[in-house]
Scaffold this active site. Structure first.
Site, PDB file in Angstrom:
ATOM      1  N   ASP A  28       1.140  -0.935   0.454  1.00 37.21           N
ATOM      2  CA  ASP A  28       0.169   0.429  -0.179  1.00 37.21           C
ATOM      3  C   ASP A  28       0.641   1.606   0.070  1.00 37.21           C
ATOM      4  OD1 ASP A  28      -2.309   1.901  -0.170  1.00 37.21           O
ATOM      5  OD2 ASP A  28      -2.793   0.630   2.043  1.00 37.21           O
TER       6      ASP A  28
HETATM    7  C1  NOJ Z   1      -4.311   4.400   0.308  1.00 44.72           C
HETATM    8  C2  NOJ Z   1      -5.455   3.165   0.197  1.00 44.72           C
HETATM    9  O1  NOJ Z   1      -5.317   2.768   1.463  1.00 44.72           O
HETATM   10  C3  NOJ Z   1      -5.799   1.536  -0.377  1.00 44.72           C
HETATM   11  O2  NOJ Z   1      -6.643   1.644  -0.651  1.00 44.72           O
HETATM   12  C4  NOJ Z   1      -5.508   2.350  -2.445  1.00 44.72           C
HETATM   13  O3  NOJ Z   1      -5.475   1.674  -2.880  1.00 44.72           O
HETATM   14  C5  NOJ Z   1      -3.971   3.577  -2.587  1.00 44.72           C
HETATM   15  N1  NOJ Z   1      -3.882   4.175  -1.534  1.00 44.72           N
HETATM   16  C6  NOJ Z   1      -3.916   3.268  -3.586  1.00 44.72           C
HETATM   17  O4  NOJ Z   1      -4.567   5.042  -3.940  1.00 44.72           O
END
Ligand code: NOJ
Length: 759
Positions: A301
């Site tokens: 993430d």
């Molecule tokens: C953080 C989020 O937790 C995740 O779900 C997302 O895909 C990413 N950012 C990218 O935007």
């Protein structure tokens, strides 16, 4: 589910057995580059092609494939994402770049200027639609309709792909039982079985029959793993759970996604029982890539590997890189630390080249499978015509209608007559296009004009003689909204035959980084509803929100309550069709609605405890100020008709641990309207080596019946449905006594039987 034995605590050296490697953290490894077998002369499969390409790559180019950066706005390189890096093959993927011209811009630069011409992979959060916005996932799930979810995911994939986005960070498959957690809106609710069925459906929808079809995009099951168990429902918070809870509750939807062929998995932000998920060899290398044989790649993430430092799991960025790669995180999202340190670390033998090769192969393979090497560019001419097509909007409407859950309907106040003389519509949410789109509305705002609000929908639905009055009333965001807004709402209601009050939360009150310590209606909305109810005009409460709310006063005092969630572009049409009887609601809750926050965590699959709660016995597991029961249970939802359940039959009456069970029941529509029922099957293992929940959902079926029609539903429950994970992490099916229910929801006991499972 495969039944296999798993050792819980492994020495680090063992963690690499699955990739044929043996290494401990302090151990030195052969100098890079690793010896690679020369690939076959003529590569045909994606795997062979990836191997052939890997053979030509330098260490830096390999690391480049493991690097992803975010870029927004016009296509251009910046200080943080430099042109030279792209030319040197140091960037393998972008996120947040959208639109055919933008993606093509970067792609062309890389294809024309890098040595090996490896196409970029563009990823984006296409969560509930790209330009056409579908209901938020928690709402979609209330359809209990995997085929429909698959179609909607496929429609989203076609739009995204037309814009050059061939990878979505979805489905989000985190089981969550805490409504404070804002991200509960993105998942499938509280149940691992239902979550698994829906996870697989979404993967099939996004990825299509073949990834190389131009309308298919790669899916990414996230957030691996345990993220939904954040302590106190606070975003990004620590999680701590037993191996049994991990395997029974949080892993199954990921396993289902893997079995459905998902090609990527996102490692989560959270600390998981002391080892952060993005540095967790046990869950990534051992379970995901080892035990399950996952062949795709793992992306972190947003900077979650770098955050190993803040977690206190790595001393500095280089150590975070080492731990991330060793754990099995193949691509680093946004932080740049793989870019900055990985090659160096590999040269110092702190990470074996074989692990880097393995990561790069996984990523390249997906790029080949997507057909990016042959067709790296989106068709700019065709992009717009793929967006918000009438077909996609129709599909969104079909899903939006099925997502709505009728929570209460005293004296059949609903459906309303279209010839009603005067309707008062009240609430800022009733007239809000932005809120209808929900938290992850992707590029939906670009088609904002196409959003049908509830006010628009009602106006279009009623007869031409009906007067529709509107008062905004108080906004959910205004804690100290002026009294005159409430007075105006009350005066408007007084002039009408019915008041439709739309209340709930703003779209940004749930989603990422939107945890709340209260799950009541925010602001002065309840005061307004009470004042309107006092007028004596019948009130229909339509909720717009994206988490379970605690609304005990409304549940007691308001005659009709409709949970409409955030439904996307077609919110207003769907809600109006339900309110005025053009659609008979069939949605069922996928998450328990508590009476109060104090009951959280509350979910249907609770344990019995040694002292099951009894209202008249203080010394049992209960509260002194509230019943244990929820406001609305899991699986609950009303209809404009009635369904009778009868004639439960189970065969064999004494099944064996191998053969499984057949279950039959007769369901009759005894009301006056055609309707859809969602028949749910729950079991309970009465005594086991590990205590089991009082109920566990094991199957369900959707059934549409004409008035007076009867159908026999049949379920085949294989023996594995009666198994569980024991304290050694082994899945076992053991003889003993079981209960089984064929039910309307998790609290319904109308059809019940007991049976004994024998060896
Ligand atoms: C953080 C989020 O937790 C995740 O779900 C997302 O895909 C990413 N950012 C990218 O935007």
């Amino acid at each position: 589910m495969k039944i296999r034995s798993v050792t819980l605590v492994l020495p680090i050296a063992v963690l690499f057995l699955f990739t044929g490697l043996s290494l401990s953290l302090g151990q030195t490894v052969p100098a890079a580059p690793a010896r690679q077998a020369k690939p076959a002369a003529k590569a045909s499969s994606a795997d062979e092609k990836a191997r052939a390409l890997l053979y030509k790559m330098t260490l830096d180019e390999k690391v480049g494939q493991m690097v992803q950066y975010s870029c927004r706005g016009n296509w251009e390189f910046t200080e943080t994402v430099q042109k030279d890096w792209a030319a040197e093959g140091m960037i393998g993927s972008f996120l947040n770049v959208t639109g055919a011209a933008q993606t093509n811009g970067y792609q062309k630069y890389v294809m024309e200027n890098s040595r090996l011409h490896i196409p970029l992979l563009f990823g984006l959060d296409v969560i509930h639609g790209y330009r056409t916005i579908f209901p938020v996932p928690l709402a979609e799930d209330c359809c209990w309709d995997p085929d429909l979810l698959e179609k909607c995911a496929s429609a989203a994939a076609h739009e995204a792909s037309a814009a050059g986005v061939r990878w979505t960070f979805a489905p989000m498959v985190d089981v969550s039982r805490d409504p404070r957690w804002g991200r509960i809106c993105e998942g499938s609710g509280e149940d691992p079985f239902l979550g698994s069925v829906l996870a697989a459906a979404r993967v099939r929808g996004f990825q299509g029959k073949s990834l190389s079809d131009p309308g298919s995009i790669a899916a990414c099951a996230k957030h691996y793993v345990g993220y939904g168990a954040a302590e106190a429902g606070r975003e990004y918070n620590t999680t701590d759970m037993s191996e049994i809870a991990l395997r029974e509750i949080y892993l199954p939807p990921f396993k289902a996604a893997v079995d459905a062929g998902v090609v990527s998995i996102m490692s989560a932000f959270n600390d998981l029982s002391g080892v952060p998920a993005s540095g967790n060899s046990h869950t990534i290398r051992e379970i995901l890539k080892g035990e399950w044989g996952f062949q795709g790649f793992v992306v972190s993430d947003w900077a979650s590997v770098k955050e190993l430092v803040s977690h206190g799991y790595a001393a500095d960025d280089p150590e975070a890189v080492q731990k991330g790669v060793l754990a099995g995180v193949d691509m680093d999202m946004q932080s740049g630390i793989y870019h900055n340190y990985l090659a160096d670390i590999a040269k110092k033998n702190k990470v074996p080249m074989k692990l880097i090769d393995d990561a790069v192969l996984r990523i390249l393979k997906v790029k080949y499978e997507l057909g990016l090497f042959d067709k790296p560019y989106a068709d700019e001419e065709k992009e717009l015509s793929a967006m918000t097509t009438p077909e996609n909007l129709d599909l969104a409407l079909a899903e939006a209608r099925e997502s709505i859950v009728l929570l209460k309907n005293e004296k059949n106040l609903l459906p309303l007559s279209k010839n009603i003389k005067t309707v008062a519509v009240i609430g800022t949410l009733a007239d809000s296009k932005k809120d209808a789109l929900g938290a992850w509305h992707c590029r939906g705002e670009e088609a904002m004009e196409k959003v049908v609000t509830i006010l628009d929908g009602i106006k279009a639905e009623v007869s031409s003689q009906t007067r529709v009055l509107y008062a905004a009333g108080v906004s959910p965001a205004a804690e100290d909204a002026p009294q005159n807004l409430i007075d105006e709402a009350v005066n408007t209601a007084r002039q009408a035959d019915v008041a439709i009050v739309v209340a709930g939360e703003l779209q940004n009150m749930s989603g990422e980084a939107a945890s709340r310590t209260s799950i009541s209606l925010p602001g002065r909305q309840e005061e307004m509803i009470r004042a309107i109810q006092k007028t004596g005009v019948p009130v229909v409460l339509v909720l717009m929100n994206s988490r379970p709310l605690a609304i005990p006063w409304e549940a007691e005092n308001i005659p009709s309550i409709v949970e409409s969630w955030f439904l996307g572009h077609t919110q207003g049409s769907a809600v109006a069709q339900v309110l005025f009887g053009d659609f008979n609601p069939s949605g069922r809750l996928v998450v328990t609605f508590p009476r109060s926050l104090g009951q959280v965590p509350i979910y249907y699959a609770q344990k019995n405890t040694g002292r099951p709660g009894k209202a008249d016995d203080k010394w049992t597991s209960r509260y002194i100020d509230s019943p244990n029961t929820p406001q609305f249970p899991f699986g609950f939802g009303l209809s404009y008709t009635e369904f009778e359940y009868a004639n439960l039959e189970i065969t064999p009456v004494t099944p064996t641990t191998k053969e499984g069970l057949k279950v039959k029941a007769d369901i009759t529509n005894t009301g006056k309207n055609a309707g859809t029922e969602i028949v749910q099957v729950y079991i309970q293992d009465i005594a086991a080596d590990i205590t089991q929940p009082i109920r566990k959902l094991v199957d369900f079926k959707r059934l549409t019946l004409a008035p007076g029609e009867k159908k026999t539903v049949e379920f085949n429950l294989p023996a594995s449905k009666f198994g569980y994970y024991n304290e050694k992490g082994r899945f076992v099916v053991k003889p003993g006594r079981f209960n089984i229910w064929v039910a309307r929801n998790a609290a319904d006991s109308s059809l019940f039987a007991g049976f004994r499972l024998v060896e």
